[in-house]
Design a protein around this motif. Sequence first.
Motif, mmCIF file in Angstrom:
data_model
loop_
_atom_site.group_PDB
_atom_site.id
_atom_site.type_symbol
_atom_site.label_atom_id
_atom_site.label_comp_id
_atom_site.label_asym_id
_atom_site.label_seq_id
_atom_site.Cartn_x
_atom_site.Cartn_y
_atom_site.Cartn_z
ATOM 1 N N GLU A 176 0.851 -1.200 0.000
ATOM 2 C CA GLU A 176 0.000 0.000 0.000
ATOM 3 C C GLU A 176 0.886 1.250 0.000
ATOM 4 O O GLU A 176 0.639 2.207 -0.743
ATOM 5 C CB GLU A 176 -0.917 -0.004 1.221
ATOM 6 C CG GLU A 176 -2.014 1.030 1.188
ATOM 7 C CD GLU A 176 -3.203 0.629 0.320
ATOM 8 O OE1 GLU A 176 -3.160 0.914 -0.903
ATOM 9 O OE2 GLU A 176 -4.173 0.050 0.846
ATOM 10 N N ALA A 177 1.930 1.215 0.818
ATOM 11 C CA ALA A 177 2.804 2.392 0.934
ATOM 12 C C ALA A 177 3.513 2.672 -0.394
ATOM 13 O O ALA A 177 3.741 3.828 -0.747
ATOM 14 C CB ALA A 177 3.817 2.173 2.059
ATOM 15 N N PRO A 193 2.764 0.377 16.767
ATOM 16 C CA PRO A 193 4.030 1.116 16.588
ATOM 17 C C PRO A 193 4.171 1.758 15.211
ATOM 18 O O PRO A 193 5.051 2.590 15.006
ATOM 19 C CB PRO A 193 5.110 0.028 16.767
ATOM 20 C CG PRO A 193 4.420 -1.218 17.160
ATOM 21 C CD PRO A 193 2.962 -1.065 16.926
ATOM 22 N N ARG A 194 3.308 1.352 14.262
ATOM 23 C CA ARG A 194 3.407 1.882 12.897
ATOM 24 C C ARG A 194 2.599 3.162 12.708
ATOM 25 O O ARG A 194 2.652 3.783 11.642
ATOM 26 C CB ARG A 194 2.897 0.839 11.895
ATOM 27 C CG ARG A 194 3.794 -0.380 11.795
ATOM 28 C CD ARG A 194 3.057 -1.517 11.134
ATOM 29 N NE ARG A 194 3.924 -2.422 10.424
ATOM 30 C CZ ARG A 194 3.861 -3.756 10.529
ATOM 31 N NH1 ARG A 194 2.965 -4.310 11.312
ATOM 32 N NH2 ARG A 194 4.680 -4.514 9.838
ATOM 33 N N VAL A 195 1.794 3.551 13.710
ATOM 34 C CA VAL A 195 0.974 4.764 13.565
ATOM 35 C C VAL A 195 1.905 5.970 13.431
ATOM 36 O O VAL A 195 2.778 6.177 14.274
ATOM 37 C CB VAL A 195 0.037 4.945 14.786
ATOM 38 C CG1 VAL A 195 -0.690 6.285 14.730
ATOM 39 C CG2 VAL A 195 -0.969 3.805 14.853
ATOM 40 N N PRO A 196 1.759 6.741 12.354
ATOM 41 C CA PRO A 196 2.679 7.864 12.155
ATOM 42 C C PRO A 196 2.395 9.014 13.115
ATOM 43 O O PRO A 196 1.272 9.155 13.610
ATOM 44 C CB PRO A 196 2.388 8.290 10.711
ATOM 45 C CG PRO A 196 0.992 7.844 10.443
ATOM 46 C CD PRO A 196 0.758 6.625 11.290
ATOM 47 N N GLY A 197 3.403 9.819 13.353
ATOM 48 C CA GLY A 197 3.223 11.034 14.142
ATOM 49 C C GLY A 197 2.506 12.075 13.291
ATOM 50 O O GLY A 197 2.404 11.933 12.070
ATOM 51 N N GLY A 198 1.984 13.101 13.952
ATOM 52 C CA GLY A 198 1.440 14.246 13.219
ATOM 53 C C GLY A 198 0.098 14.003 12.562
ATOM 54 O O GLY A 198 -0.274 14.717 11.622
ATOM 55 N N GLY A 200 -15.172 0.447 -7.810
ATOM 56 C CA GLY A 200 -15.944 -0.174 -6.728
ATOM 57 C C GLY A 200 -15.153 -0.345 -5.446
ATOM 58 O O GLY A 200 -15.721 -0.506 -4.379
ATOM 59 N N ALA A 201 -13.817 -0.321 -5.559
ATOM 60 C CA ALA A 201 -12.975 -0.522 -4.375
ATOM 61 C C ALA A 201 -12.394 0.803 -3.953
ATOM 62 O O ALA A 201 -11.645 1.412 -4.699
ATOM 63 C CB ALA A 201 -11.843 -1.476 -4.720
ATOM 64 N N THR A 202 -12.747 1.248 -2.776
ATOM 65 C CA THR A 202 -12.250 2.550 -2.346
ATOM 66 C C THR A 202 -11.078 2.369 -1.399
ATOM 67 O O THR A 202 -11.256 2.153 -0.215
ATOM 68 C CB THR A 202 -13.365 3.381 -1.704
ATOM 69 O OG1 THR A 202 -14.050 2.522 -0.784
ATOM 70 C CG2 THR A 202 -14.338 3.905 -2.734
ATOM 71 N N GLY A 203 -9.886 2.433 -1.961
ATOM 72 C CA GLY A 203 -8.665 2.350 -1.167
ATOM 73 C C GLY A 203 -8.237 3.738 -0.778
ATOM 74 O O GLY A 203 -8.897 4.704 -1.147
ATOM 75 N N PRO A 204 -7.111 3.904 -0.061
ATOM 76 C CA PRO A 204 -6.304 2.817 0.474
ATOM 77 C C PRO A 204 -6.938 2.189 1.718
ATOM 78 O O PRO A 204 -7.713 2.842 2.411
ATOM 79 C CB PRO A 204 -4.989 3.517 0.828
ATOM 80 C CG PRO A 204 -5.389 4.924 1.144
ATOM 81 C CD PRO A 204 -6.546 5.225 0.233
ATOM 82 N N THR A 205 -6.601 0.915 1.959
ATOM 83 C CA THR A 205 -7.101 0.240 3.151
ATOM 84 C C THR A 205 -5.977 -0.294 4.027
ATOM 85 O O THR A 205 -6.164 -0.438 5.231
ATOM 86 C CB THR A 205 -7.992 -0.960 2.781
ATOM 87 O OG1 THR A 205 -7.207 -1.857 1.981
ATOM 88 C CG2 THR A 205 -9.226 -0.538 2.018
ATOM 89 N N ALA A 206 -4.840 -0.636 3.413
ATOM 90 C CA ALA A 206 -3.755 -1.259 4.177
ATOM 91 C C ALA A 206 -2.769 -0.199 4.678
ATOM 92 O O ALA A 206 -1.574 -0.255 4.405
ATOM 93 C CB ALA A 206 -3.056 -2.325 3.350
ATOM 94 N N THR A 207 -3.298 0.795 5.387
ATOM 95 C CA THR A 207 -2.447 1.767 6.069
ATOM 96 C C THR A 207 -2.622 1.511 7.561
ATOM 97 O O THR A 207 -3.657 0.953 7.968
ATOM 98 C CB THR A 207 -2.871 3.221 5.771
ATOM 99 O OG1 THR A 207 -4.063 3.487 6.521
ATOM 100 C CG2 THR A 207 -3.137 3.458 4.299
#
Length: 412
Positions: free
Chosen positions: A233-234, A369-374, A249-256
Amino acid sequence: LLAACAVQPRSLPPSSEPRVLRVGTSSDYPPFSTLREGQASGFDAELMQAYASDRGYRLEWVRFRWPELVADLGAHRFDVATSGITVRPDRSLTGRYTVPVARNGALLLLRRPAWAPAAASPPEEPLALLRALDRPEFRLAVNRGGHLERVARAHFHHASIRAIPDNAAVREALANGEADAALTNTFEGPRWAEGLSGIERVGPFTRDVVALYVEPSRADLAAELDTWLLQQEASGALERIRARHLGPGATGPTATPVDALLAATAERLALMSRVATAKRRAGLPIEVPAQEARVLETARKEVHEAAAALGLAAPRDEAIITFFQAQMDAAKQIQLRAPDTAEAPVHSLDGELRPALARISARISTLVPRVPGGLEREATRRKAREELASTGLEGAEMDRLADALVELGTAR
Ligand SMILES: O=C(O)C(=O)C[C@]1(C(=O)O)C=C[C@@H](O)C=C1
């Protein structure tokens, strides 16, 4: 077992045998999966072949039928199932979902019967129209045993529901006039509508998430898939695969990390009406402080382990505890509001429900731990209100979860 689809691993030396990954596929659900002469094609095939190639697997495709999906996974017939599998609480009890790969919604393709209310302008609210159509003379076709049959039975109580085991025959029933409507979704619906005249699209009227569905004992595989999906995803690779096969039909992004954390929160909360039923039957209280202490301690430990494995700094313990406490406080609210229905299935709290909650919490811990700052507070609250809309939480309760999520990125 169907013919294998060999993929040369890049990450292993040429002499070593690639590991085998058995992938379950319904093979009847374009644009996700089609299997012809042992050759899989569609979104799942491209996604899983890219994964196999990156991580050194040889794929073996194993066909499943929708009504047997959960039993087949439980019987270890495959390591992971794909095919546009909707995240649903009855499935969370048996398997481990990955981070979501797509979103969609249920869509009704309707040839409006003469007795139905005339089409309004502006169009009537989808749920109001479904209620007006719910009469014995309404003939509705749907794929048997999958998510959409549940949706059909939740929305239609009087209509004549024809649950058809062969998905392609569902469209056929609408095309040849045997059915007044076919229940499909935002991925499949546009293709089904092609070439049919006099058909209206009603909805989407549900908001669903699709993920890969991993055998419950394979925590290692689920974690490896999650890491890989987050990377795809990144890098934009997952969005390109979505665009090629699933279209608008697919509303991404989802894998964040944020989308996946909110999806995991919704999945966790979706189990709480079953937790409430189990407790009522056993005469147990909703709040169990000893269990909350165990959940918090496990979470703290798992977050630190995940951060160390990823080479990232863990959020401060205070922020980890606040986030997981918010999950459990929300869980108690849902349990308080859960209706007491006599026909609700009763599951074992210790044998089924808590292990399923623990699997979801473990996924949450690897995302923390993957949640970004800001992260922007208002935007995160808006996203939470969208993703948690069907949980039954009130606005302020969703805001509290969103704020605790923002704090995870800040408190390092
Ligand atoms: O395990 C339970 O008993 C639950 O109700 C679930 C849960 C949780 O969210 O993990 C929620 C409330 C309880 O106080 C303890 C734990």
